[in-house]
Enzyme design. Sequence first.
Site, mmCIF file in Angstrom:
data_model
loop_
_atom_site.group_PDB
_atom_site.id
_atom_site.type_symbol
_atom_site.label_atom_id
_atom_site.label_comp_id
_atom_site.label_asym_id
_atom_site.label_seq_id
_atom_site.Cartn_x
_atom_site.Cartn_y
_atom_site.Cartn_z
ATOM 1 N N ASP A 1 -4.845 -0.936 -5.210
ATOM 2 C CA ASP A 1 -3.581 -0.661 -4.766
ATOM 3 C C ASP A 1 -2.286 -1.707 -5.165
ATOM 4 O O ASP A 1 -1.381 -1.294 -5.640
ATOM 5 C CB ASP A 1 -3.130 -0.402 -3.182
ATOM 6 C CG ASP A 1 -3.524 -1.456 -2.466
ATOM 7 O OD1 ASP A 1 -4.201 -2.572 -2.638
ATOM 8 O OD2 ASP A 1 -3.220 -1.225 -0.981
ATOM 9 N N HIS A 2 -2.804 -2.897 -5.145
ATOM 10 C CA HIS A 2 -1.980 -4.059 -5.689
ATOM 11 C C HIS A 2 -2.435 -5.238 -5.609
ATOM 12 O O HIS A 2 -3.866 -5.363 -5.163
ATOM 13 C CB HIS A 2 -0.722 -4.099 -4.630
ATOM 14 C CG HIS A 2 -1.039 -4.232 -3.046
ATOM 15 N ND1 HIS A 2 -1.667 -5.386 -2.601
ATOM 16 C CD2 HIS A 2 -1.070 -3.278 -2.167
ATOM 17 C CE1 HIS A 2 -1.928 -5.006 -1.518
ATOM 18 N NE2 HIS A 2 -1.647 -3.787 -0.918
ATOM 19 N N THR B 1 0.867 -1.178 0.046
ATOM 20 C CA THR B 1 -0.093 0.066 0.123
ATOM 21 C C THR B 1 0.759 1.268 0.022
ATOM 22 O O THR B 1 0.493 2.367 -0.823
ATOM 23 C CB THR B 1 -1.071 -0.048 1.344
ATOM 24 O OG1 THR B 1 -1.559 -1.322 1.324
ATOM 25 C CG2 THR B 1 -1.892 1.242 1.187
HETATM 26 C C1 GP9 Z 1 -2.332 -1.127 6.629
HETATM 27 C C2 GP9 Z 1 -2.698 -1.284 5.170
HETATM 28 C C3 GP9 Z 1 -2.437 -2.430 4.521
HETATM 29 O O1 GP9 Z 1 -2.255 0.097 7.048
HETATM 30 O O2 GP9 Z 1 -2.346 -0.170 4.486
HETATM 31 O O3 GP9 Z 1 -1.012 -2.576 4.139
HETATM 32 P P1 GP9 Z 1 -0.361 -3.460 2.913
HETATM 33 O O4 GP9 Z 1 -0.235 -4.699 3.765
HETATM 34 O O5 GP9 Z 1 -1.419 -3.988 2.033
HETATM 35 O O6 GP9 Z 1 0.855 -2.803 2.610
HETATM 36 MN MN MN Z 2 -2.547 -2.912 0.463
#
Ligand code: GP9
Ligand code: MN
Length: 401
Positions: free
Chosen positions: A255-256, A81
């Site tokens: 996001d991914h 993220t």
């Molecule tokens: C945690 C959320 C998830 O605050 O942003 O993070 P990720 O594991 O997807 O990087």
């Molecule tokens: Mn994420």
Amino acid sequence: DSSEVEEIASYVKKKQKSGTVPEYHGIASGKNVIVIFLESTQGFVMDREIDGQEVTPYLNQLKKESLYFPNFYHQTAQGKTSDAEFILDNSLYPLSGGSVFVRKTNNHFVSLPKILKEQNYYSASFHGNDAFFWNRKVAYESFGYDRFFSKEDFEVTEENSINYGLKDIEFFQQSIPYLSELPEPYYAKFLTLTNHFPYLLDPEDRWISEPDTDQGMVNRYFTTVRYEDEAIKTFFNEIKGSEIYDNSIFVLFGDHYGISKSYYDALGKVLGHEISPNDDMELQKVPLLIHIPGMEGKEITAVGGQIDLRATILDLLGVSESDGALSFGKSLLMEDPNRFVAFRDGSFTTNQYSYIDHTCYAKETGKKVKRNYCSPYFSAVQQELNDSDKIIYGDLLRFLD
Ligand code: GP9
Ligand code: MN
């Protein structure tokens, strides 16, 4: 040093200028920008049904009333993220190891909040997890955010949270009062959380049944995506008819990936075919919708990646980047047949070919083809990744400002 970064700056300026001037330039001038991060949401969930039930009924409908980009890829690496946030705000590539949020917050960045600050925008981020996760509190200060609404700003109880934090529906509901108090115009970023590995959900939040592969992780994924979709719907329903909706544009993107390669056997069962390297590349597509109230929907087929988001948003706002900024991205609203999307591991994709593990594939057939279809892009891909690294490791943007 400064000559190095000036050279990079002139390369990206040239890249951004080639292509047609878009019809959308400045169409959202002065509007608030609300960006919704769809946690772990991959493109294949769109328009998909499990047992005759849509996985993303609300997004499927919203995309018809939005600019929708079906050929949009995530470009994140280990920073997950935080990489997606970094790429959006800075239009630089993530590092190949670790996260810029953790490793390089002392750098001088000319991030989206700072660019928009010159147009009197206020910037805020909303997230239902602890403020120090991914070192966000520190990174956001470095990027110029005015306010971070994190776990401590919400009422988080055992009942209304799961996994990493506040459930998405509660998160949006509790955020709206804060949002309506922000000074306009603003840039507000919402990071959803419930659709996060290992995809846990309370029984009352389950809206569809799970597929029945032998991997619970894959099965549950569809139900948490469905919950996230419900949360987005709740948010829009609550703000429609209010000034928040009328004065804003909405950017929603994944996001991914959510399903990693180790689960591809099970995922292949849901998709109905085995997953080849070419399919794996296509699975890195994430949804991107830009909803502009009052504007008709349109599908925009440009091949693009998260690196292009900032330029696209600025294009819609009619804002040009500050002199000290430097973007590797290019507005997705500009037509350009020579686009490529570079990934951190050196693989890349274009409108016709993908280069994966030193092999060139034709996207349409999924078949291996001669290297020379891919080779015209080799040097540009490597150069962009290297130049972006140079900027981050050498803190080079300080020389431009
Ligand atoms: C945690 C959320 C998830 O605050 O942003 O993070 P990720 O594991 O997807 O990087
Ligand atoms: Mn994420």
